[in-house]
Design a protein around this motif. Sequence first.
Motif, PDB file in Angstrom:
ATOM      1  N   MET A 135      -9.188  -4.137  -2.577  1.00  0.00           N
ATOM      2  CA  MET A 135     -10.402  -3.689  -3.252  1.00  0.00           C
ATOM      3  C   MET A 135     -10.447  -2.166  -3.223  1.00  0.00           C
ATOM      4  SD  MET A 135     -13.339  -6.410  -2.049  1.00  0.00           S
ATOM      5  CE  MET A 135     -12.995  -6.227  -0.299  1.00  0.00           C
ATOM      6  N   PHE A 136     -11.115  -1.603  -4.226  1.00  0.00           N
ATOM      7  CA  PHE A 136     -11.258  -0.154  -4.360  1.00  0.00           C
ATOM      8  C   PHE A 136     -11.982   0.411  -3.138  1.00  0.00           C
ATOM      9  CE2 PHE A 136     -12.158   3.030  -8.056  1.00  0.00           C
ATOM     10  CZ  PHE A 136     -11.766   4.089  -7.260  1.00  0.00           C
ATOM     11  N   HIS A 137     -13.085  -0.236  -2.760  1.00  0.00           N
ATOM     12  CA  HIS A 137     -13.894   0.240  -1.639  1.00  0.00           C
ATOM     13  C   HIS A 137     -14.136  -0.907  -0.666  1.00  0.00           C
ATOM     14  CE1 HIS A 137     -14.942   3.058  -4.955  1.00  0.00           C
ATOM     15  NE2 HIS A 137     -14.813   3.936  -3.996  1.00  0.00           N
ATOM     16  N   MET A 140       0.820  -1.205   0.000  1.00  0.00           N
ATOM     17  CA  MET A 140       0.000   0.000   0.000  1.00  0.00           C
ATOM     18  C   MET A 140       0.860   1.263   0.000  1.00  0.00           C
ATOM     19  SD  MET A 140      -3.207  -0.623  -0.351  1.00  0.00           S
ATOM     20  CE  MET A 140      -3.998   0.883   0.236  1.00  0.00           C
ATOM     21  N   ARG A 141       1.983   1.237   0.678  1.00  0.00           N
ATOM     22  CA  ARG A 141       2.887   2.399   0.625  1.00  0.00           C
ATOM     23  C   ARG A 141       3.327   2.678  -0.811  1.00  0.00           C
ATOM     24  NH1 ARG A 141       5.528   0.241   5.652  1.00  0.00           N
ATOM     25  NH2 ARG A 141       4.813   1.602   7.361  1.00  0.00           N
ATOM     26  N   THR A 173      -6.928   7.083  -8.719  1.00  0.00           N
ATOM     27  CA  THR A 173      -6.789   5.771  -8.081  1.00  0.00           C
ATOM     28  C   THR A 173      -6.069   4.854  -9.057  1.00  0.00           C
ATOM     29  OG1 THR A 173      -8.903   6.100  -6.957  1.00  0.00           O
ATOM     30  CG2 THR A 173      -7.948   3.903  -6.878  1.00  0.00           C
ATOM     31  N   VAL A 174      -4.955   4.286  -8.600  1.00  0.00           N
ATOM     32  CA  VAL A 174      -4.197   3.360  -9.444  1.00  0.00           C
ATOM     33  C   VAL A 174      -4.124   1.995  -8.761  1.00  0.00           C
ATOM     34  CG1 VAL A 174      -2.828   5.183 -10.522  1.00  0.00           C
ATOM     35  CG2 VAL A 174      -1.954   4.041  -8.468  1.00  0.00           C
ATOM     36  N   ILE A 175      -3.906   0.975  -9.584  1.00  0.00           N
ATOM     37  CA  ILE A 175      -3.754  -0.403  -9.091  1.00  0.00           C
ATOM     38  C   ILE A 175      -2.341  -0.873  -9.435  1.00  0.00           C
ATOM     39  CG2 ILE A 175      -4.687  -2.742  -9.086  1.00  0.00           C
ATOM     40  CD1 ILE A 175      -7.214  -1.549 -10.475  1.00  0.00           C
ATOM     41  N   LYS A 176      -1.665  -1.438  -8.446  1.00  0.00           N
ATOM     42  CA  LYS A 176      -0.326  -2.010  -8.647  1.00  0.00           C
ATOM     43  C   LYS A 176      -0.229  -3.277  -7.816  1.00  0.00           C
ATOM     44  CE  LYS A 176       4.070  -1.510 -10.089  1.00  0.00           C
ATOM     45  NZ  LYS A 176       4.479  -1.321 -11.510  1.00  0.00           N
ATOM     46  N   TYR A 233      -3.119  -4.040  -5.468  1.00  0.00           N
ATOM     47  CA  TYR A 233      -3.475  -3.095  -4.408  1.00  0.00           C
ATOM     48  C   TYR A 233      -3.859  -1.750  -5.012  1.00  0.00           C
ATOM     49  CZ  TYR A 233      -1.582  -6.411  -1.033  1.00  0.00           C
ATOM     50  OH  TYR A 233      -1.358  -7.539  -0.267  1.00  0.00           O
ATOM     51  N   PHE A 234      -4.768  -1.033  -4.321  1.00  0.00           N
ATOM     52  CA  PHE A 234      -5.317   0.229  -4.798  1.00  0.00           C
ATOM     53  C   PHE A 234      -4.757   1.393  -3.981  1.00  0.00           C
ATOM     54  CE2 PHE A 234      -8.221  -2.911  -6.278  1.00  0.00           C
ATOM     55  CZ  PHE A 234      -8.928  -2.382  -7.350  1.00  0.00           C
TER      56      PHE A 234
END
Length: 268
Positions: free
Chosen positions: A180-182, A14-15, A103-106, A109-110
């Motif tokens: 997840m996004f939310h 997440m960081r 919002t990006v995904i890598k 993780y969001f």
Amino acid sequence: MTVIIKNEHDISKMRIVCRLASEVLDYITPFIKPGITTGELDTLCHEYMINEQNTVPAPLNYQPFGYPPYPKSTCISVNDVICHGIPGDKKLKNNDTLNIDITVIKDGYFGDTSRMFIVNSGSILGKRLVQITYECMWLGIEQVRPGAHLGDIGYAIQSHAEAHGYSIVREYCGHGIGNMFHEEPQILHYGRSGTGMQMQPGMIFTIEPMINAGSCEIRTMPDQWTIKTRDHSLSAQWEHTVLVTKTGYEVLTVSANTPAKPIITITD
């Protein structure tokens, strides 16, 4: 309500993804000038995510139940647009205020963050609203610590906004985030201190107050995404993703040009 407590592996991922989301905002800042369209800004962000970061833009084709697919890679909300503004042909003008939400995904993780921008000099009203909203977000962040209540966040935000004559949008809130996004919990930007779930180390959520210069009432546009103020007043929003640590908080959506924490004067 099931809240996912993140482990050290999750937190390290997440960081990274939250920093990448913030770096998109660093990248786009110099392009925000009169005459550029919100669609052009979206394209620049999209290409930076895909080509430079190797991230996935989370909003693109995002489709909650009952909604059409979101058609762009960012949300860009100008002036009286509260949130979820769809980039398009609108050209920015001097004094416009706008929020760019990334919002990006890598690696599954969001990372989620947004900033306000003012085109050139800005109006007195616009600059004041943007500043107070930024202070509201930070006052909410300052409440984050183990054992404190989620209502403490909302109370701090609401108190500061209303002390300056502004109103809180109540239909939209912050949220847990991770794989997840939310996720749970929902983070309301209004409320009473000492109420709501107690925070625990390892919780990660967004704090993203939406604050109107006029009434808190909203209107949904025909595209089903764009949300505007009902009275056409200006709206502002800032967003950080925050980790609850053992001793307090860590703001994850930080990069080289993230605006500094403000010095806040509390008015009685």
